[in-house]
Design a protein around this motif. Structure first.
Motif, mmCIF file in Angstrom:
data_model
loop_
_atom_site.group_PDB
_atom_site.id
_atom_site.type_symbol
_atom_site.label_atom_id
_atom_site.label_comp_id
_atom_site.label_asym_id
_atom_site.label_seq_id
_atom_site.Cartn_x
_atom_site.Cartn_y
_atom_site.Cartn_z
ATOM 1 N N PRO A 242 1.938 -8.419 5.805
ATOM 2 C CA PRO A 242 0.430 -8.607 6.411
ATOM 3 C C PRO A 242 -0.492 -8.711 5.499
ATOM 4 C CG PRO A 242 1.579 -6.797 7.396
ATOM 5 C CD PRO A 242 2.487 -7.117 6.212
ATOM 6 N N LEU A 243 -0.702 -8.323 4.240
ATOM 7 C CA LEU A 243 -1.613 -8.523 3.502
ATOM 8 C C LEU A 243 -1.717 -10.037 2.956
ATOM 9 C CD1 LEU A 243 -2.423 -6.255 0.004
ATOM 10 C CD2 LEU A 243 -2.137 -8.937 -0.006
ATOM 11 N N LEU A 244 -0.306 -10.609 2.946
ATOM 12 C CA LEU A 244 -0.518 -12.029 2.248
ATOM 13 C C LEU A 244 -0.833 -12.981 3.264
ATOM 14 C CD1 LEU A 244 0.537 -13.698 0.089
ATOM 15 C CD2 LEU A 244 2.853 -13.825 0.916
ATOM 16 N N ALA B 240 -0.136 -10.583 12.981
ATOM 17 C CA ALA B 240 0.263 -10.099 11.460
ATOM 18 C C ALA B 240 0.224 -8.612 11.594
ATOM 19 C CB ALA B 240 -0.673 -10.764 10.353
ATOM 20 N N SER B 241 -0.401 -7.969 12.229
ATOM 21 C CA SER B 241 -0.489 -6.405 12.095
ATOM 22 C C SER B 241 0.637 -5.804 12.951
ATOM 23 C CB SER B 241 -1.738 -5.982 13.018
ATOM 24 O OG SER B 241 -1.548 -6.413 14.276
ATOM 25 N N SER B 242 1.685 -6.672 13.328
ATOM 26 C CA SER B 242 2.764 -6.265 13.892
ATOM 27 C C SER B 242 4.024 -6.274 13.203
ATOM 28 C CB SER B 242 3.027 -6.809 15.294
ATOM 29 O OG SER B 242 3.324 -8.360 15.110
ATOM 30 N N CYS C 36 -4.061 -2.161 8.201
ATOM 31 C CA CYS C 36 -4.746 -1.858 6.824
ATOM 32 C C CYS C 36 -4.548 -2.776 5.848
ATOM 33 C CB CYS C 36 -4.473 -0.364 6.418
ATOM 34 S SG CYS C 36 -5.134 1.028 7.360
ATOM 35 N N MET C 37 -3.281 -3.187 5.798
ATOM 36 C CA MET C 37 -2.744 -4.077 4.968
ATOM 37 C C MET C 37 -3.320 -5.698 5.267
ATOM 38 S SD MET C 37 -1.051 -2.953 2.530
ATOM 39 C CE MET C 37 -0.159 -3.988 1.740
ATOM 40 N N MET C 38 -3.345 -5.818 6.307
ATOM 41 C CA MET C 38 -4.231 -7.200 6.719
ATOM 42 C C MET C 38 -5.469 -7.285 6.632
ATOM 43 S SD MET C 38 -4.615 -8.720 10.586
ATOM 44 C CE MET C 38 -5.887 -7.412 11.018
ATOM 45 N N VAL C 39 -6.454 -6.008 6.776
ATOM 46 C CA VAL C 39 -7.672 -6.027 6.350
ATOM 47 C C VAL C 39 -7.843 -6.167 4.974
ATOM 48 C CG1 VAL C 39 -9.665 -4.691 6.382
ATOM 49 C CG2 VAL C 39 -8.367 -4.844 8.294
ATOM 50 N N PHE C 40 -7.059 -5.577 4.195
ATOM 51 C CA PHE C 40 -7.152 -5.579 2.614
ATOM 52 C C PHE C 40 -6.733 -7.002 2.219
ATOM 53 C CE2 PHE C 40 -4.850 -4.284 -1.588
ATOM 54 C CZ PHE C 40 -5.920 -4.282 -2.079
ATOM 55 N N LEU D 20 2.991 0.132 -5.969
ATOM 56 C CA LEU D 20 2.273 1.371 -5.584
ATOM 57 C C LEU D 20 2.372 1.482 -3.906
ATOM 58 C CD1 LEU D 20 -0.563 1.657 -8.065
ATOM 59 C CD2 LEU D 20 1.477 3.093 -7.765
ATOM 60 N N LEU D 21 1.950 0.158 -3.285
ATOM 61 C CA LEU D 21 1.886 0.042 -2.088
ATOM 62 C C LEU D 21 3.397 0.235 -1.537
ATOM 63 C CD1 LEU D 21 -0.085 -2.941 -1.538
ATOM 64 C CD2 LEU D 21 -0.882 -0.931 -1.093
ATOM 65 N N MET D 22 4.348 -0.252 -2.085
ATOM 66 C CA MET D 22 5.875 0.005 -1.735
ATOM 67 C C MET D 22 6.403 1.282 -1.668
ATOM 68 S SD MET D 22 9.249 -1.440 -3.242
ATOM 69 C CE MET D 22 8.442 -2.961 -3.476
ATOM 70 N N VAL D 23 5.629 2.319 -2.535
ATOM 71 C CA VAL D 23 5.951 3.669 -2.767
ATOM 72 C C VAL D 23 5.274 4.301 -1.617
ATOM 73 C CG1 VAL D 23 5.620 5.598 -4.183
ATOM 74 C CG2 VAL D 23 6.073 3.913 -5.218
ATOM 75 N N LEU D 24 3.973 3.906 -1.265
ATOM 76 C CA LEU D 24 3.516 4.590 0.186
ATOM 77 C C LEU D 24 3.663 4.016 1.189
ATOM 78 C CD1 LEU D 24 -0.323 4.399 -1.753
ATOM 79 C CD2 LEU D 24 1.341 6.592 -1.416
ATOM 80 N N LYS D 25 4.914 3.029 1.357
ATOM 81 C CA LYS D 25 5.458 2.640 2.517
ATOM 82 C C LYS D 25 4.446 1.568 3.293
ATOM 83 C CE LYS D 25 8.958 5.359 2.148
ATOM 84 N NZ LYS D 25 10.333 4.770 1.640
ATOM 85 N N PHE D 26 3.838 0.762 2.499
ATOM 86 C CA PHE D 26 3.018 -0.229 3.011
ATOM 87 C C PHE D 26 3.663 -1.494 2.930
ATOM 88 C CE2 PHE D 26 -0.324 2.887 2.319
ATOM 89 C CZ PHE D 26 -1.205 2.726 3.699
ATOM 90 N N GLU D 27 3.866 -2.378 4.060
ATOM 91 C CA GLU D 27 4.518 -3.721 3.710
ATOM 92 C C GLU D 27 3.637 -4.501 3.180
ATOM 93 O OE1 GLU D 27 7.375 -4.374 4.494
ATOM 94 O OE2 GLU D 27 8.257 -2.467 5.290
#
Length: 511
Positions: A436-438, A158-160, A171-175, A426-433
Motif C-alpha cells: 500500500p505504501l508503494l 490499496a488499503s485492502s 496507514c501505509m497508504m497515507v505514508f 523495521l516496517l516488516m518487523v512491525l507487521k506493516f505491508e
C-alpha cells in the motif's frame, strides 16, 4: 473485412526478416533487463535510441516495444525468486510469488506467471486490434475530474492490500502519499520536504523505494534470522506444471486481471503498475479467504501479472492514437517516431497503416517468442535458489546498487536505497505491508495534480466531480467499496463475537 485486411497487412510487415530479428532482440533484451533488478525498460530503451537512427521507423518501434513488454515478463522472475521487483509493476508479484518460492514451488510460480503474462498480453492485443479508435475516443472524455476520481478509487482499493490489519494498510497508504509529496511542486515550483538536500528536489527515486522496501529489507531479514527455509526444487516439466486445482484457481483471476489491465492501460497516464496493484486489491476483495494472500496464493501472482502485461499492450493506444504518452517509456518511443518524421496522433492509423498494424501483429509474435524463451529457462532461474547464502546476498546488494545508480548516475540513490531498506525491515518487523505504501507513492502525486487541475477548471467548485458522469460513477464505486469494507469488518467482528460466546457457553459442559 477491413479488419482482416489490416491484420493481413500487419502480418506482411511483421514477418519481414529484419523485423523478426529486431523483435527477437527487443524481447530478449527486455527479459534480461526485467530480471536484473532496478535497471528497467526506460534505461534500456534510452540506450537503444541512437540505434533507431539507422533502421526503418517500423523496425525501430517494434524493437523498442519488444523491450517494453519483454521487461514485464522478466520483472516477475527476480520478484518471485529473490523478492526483488525487476520493474515497479512486478513489485506486487513479490507479495505471493516469493512465499511460493520459499515453499518450494518456484517452478510452478514462474510457469503460471508466464501463462498469465501471455493471456494478459493477448487480451490487451485483441482489445487494441478491435477497439483502438473507440478507446481513443473514450480516452479523450477523461479529464482531470475523471482521473482524480480514478486515482482515489485506486487508493481506497490499496488499503485492502495489507495482509494484516486494514488500519495498518490505510496507514501505509497515507505514508506513501506523504513520501510522494517530497520534491518540487509542479504548480507553484516550491520545494517540499527536501530539507535543503538538492537530490531530494526531484523527489524520492521510485526504483530506490521499490528495491529498498522489497529487496534490501528481505536481505536484512534473512541475514538477521539466519533464514534457511528455502526449498530448492528439482525442476522437470511435471514439477513446473500446476495441479488441476491450482490451474482452476487461476482462470477467473487471470480473466479479471486481463480485463482490468486492458481497460486501465488504454487510459493516458495509468500504465502497468497501477493495473497490477488494483488487480491484486480486487482479488483480495473477492476471495473467499483473503488471509491466504501474502502467504503464497497463486491468484496473487496470476491476476497482477495478466493485468500488467495487458496494460503494457493497450498503453500504446493513447500514445499512438492520441499522441499522449502514458509514461516516460512511451515518451521515448514517441520521440523515436518523431525523429523519423512520423507524427503520433489520431491520423497515425490512416496515414501510417503499415507501422500501426505491423506493430500490432508484432506484439503477438513477440509474446509467443517470450513464452518460448521463458518456459525452457525456468529451471535455470530456479537454480539461483541453490546458490549459497554467503554468495547470494552480497551479489543481490551489488545488483541493487548498480541498478539504482544506473537510473540517474547518482550515488545519493545508493544511500537512499540503503536507508529505505532499513525502513522496510523495521516496517516488516512491525507487521506493516509495503505494497500500500508503494501504490500510495505512485498515485499520490497524480491525485494531487489532477485534483488541482479539476478545481482550477471549475474555479474551486467541487461539484465538478459530481456533475461529470464518469467521475460521479467512479466516486460512487469508491463509496461502495468503503461501505463494503466497513460492512465486511463489522460482519467478521460479529461472527467472531458469536463464536466466542458459543465457546464460552460450551466450556462448562466440557469441564
Amino acid at each position: 473485412m477491413d479488419l482482416l485486411g489490416n491484420l493481413w497487412l500487419g502480418l506482411q510487415v511483421a514477418v519481414e526478416p529484419i523485423n523478426l530479428v529486431y523483435c527477437f532482440f527487443g524481447v530478449f533484451l527486455g527479459t534480461v533487463v526485467g530480471v536484473l533488478p532496478g535497471i528497467g525498460a526506460l534505461a534500456a530503451i534510452s540506450l537503444l535510441l541512437p540505434l533507431t537512427y539507422h533502421i526503418p521507423p517500423t523496425t525501430a518501434i517494434i524493437m523498442l516495444a519488444g523491450v517494453y513488454y519483454g521487461a514485464q515478463y522478466g520483472g516477475s522472475t527476480a520478484a518471485i525468486l529473490l523478492n526483488l521487483p525487476g520493474t515497479p509493476s512486478s513489485a506486487v508479484t513479490c507479495l505471493d510469488g516469493y512465499p511460493m518460492a520459499r515453499k518450494g514451488k518456484a517452478g510452478v510460480a514462474l510457469f503460471v506467471t508466464t501463462i498469465a503474462s501471455l493471456a494478459g498480453a493477448m487480451s490487451g492485443l485483441i482489445l487494441l486490434t478491435l477497439f483502438s479508435p473507440a478507446i481513443a475516443e473514450i480516452g479523450l472524455k477523461f479529464g482531470p475530474a475523471e482521473f482524480c476520481a480514478m486515482m482515489l478509487l485506486g487508493l481506497v482499493a490499496a488499503s485492502s492490500m495489507s495482509a494484516g490489519s486494514a488500519m495498518k494498510g490505510l496507514c501505509m497508504m497515507v505514508f506513501g502519499l506523504l513520501l510522494g509529496m517530497v520534491g518540487t511542486d509542479v504548480n507553484s515550483g516550491a520545494t517540499r520536504y527536501a530539507f535543503n538536500v538538492p537530490e531530494l528536489m526531484d523527489g524520492i527515486n521510485l526504483v530506490a523505494l521499490a528495491m529498498g522496501l522489497f529487496g534490501v529489507a528481505e536481505v536484512i531479514r534473512c541475514i538477521n534470522s539466519a533464514d534457511t527455509s528455502r526449498k530448492p526444487e528439482k525442476i522437470s516439466l511435471r514439477s513446473m506444471a500446476p495441479t488441476a486445482e491450482e490451474f482452476k484457481t487461476t482462470i477467473k483471476p487471470m480473466a479479471r486481471g486481463s480485463a482490468l489491465g486492458s481497460a486501465l492501460g488504454a487510459l493516458p497516464g495509468v500504465g502497468p503498475s497501477i493495473a497490477a496493484f488494483m488487480s491484486y486489491a480486487i482479488e483480495r476483495r473477492v476471495a473467499k479467504d483473503p488471509g491466504r494472500f501474502g502467504k503464497g496464493a497463486i491468484e496473487g501472482i496470476t491476476a497482477p501479472e495478466s493485468a500488467n502485461n495487458a496494460a503494457a499492450q493497450t498503453a500504446f493506444v493513447p500514445s499512438l492514437s492520441l499522441g499522449i504518452p502514458g509514461d516516460a517509456v512511451m515518451a521515448v518511443m514517441l520521440g523515436a517516431l518523431i525523429i523519423h518524421g512520423i507524427q503520433p496522433g489520431p491520423m497515425l492509423i490512416t496515414e501510417q497503416p503499415n507501422l500501426f498494424w505491423g506493430l500490432v501483429v508484432s506484439f503477438a509474435i513477440g509474446n509467443i517468442m517470450l513464452v518460448i524463451l521463458n518456459l525452457p529457462t525456468i529451471g535455470l532461474w530456479v537454480a539461483l535458489l541453490r546458490i549459497p547464502f554467503a554468495w547470494m546476498y552480497p551479489a543481490i546488494l551489488v545488483f541493487v546498487a548498480l541498478g539504482v545508480y544506473s537510473v540517474n548516475n547518482n550515488t545519493f540513490d545508493i544511500y537512499s536505497v540503503a536507508a529505505l531498506g532499513i525502513m522496510g525491515y523495521l516496517l516488516m518487523v512491525l507487521k506493516f505491508e509495503p505494497a500500500p505504501l508503494l501504490l500510495g507513492y505512485i498515485l499520490g502525486p497524480m491525485l494531487e495534480e489532477y485534483l488541482r487541475r479539476a478545481l482550477l477548471i471549475s474555479r474551486g467548485d467541487p461539484g465538478i466531480f459530481i456533475d461529470r458522469p464518469i467521475s460521479a460513477t467512479l466516486l460512487a464505486m469508491t463509496a461502495a467499496l468503503l461501505l463494503w469494507a466497513f460492512w465486511s469488518t463489522l460482519r467478521n467482528n460479529l461472527r467472531a463475537k458469536r463464536e466466542l460466546d458459543h465457546h464460552q457457553q460450551l466450556q462448562p459442559q466440557g469441564d
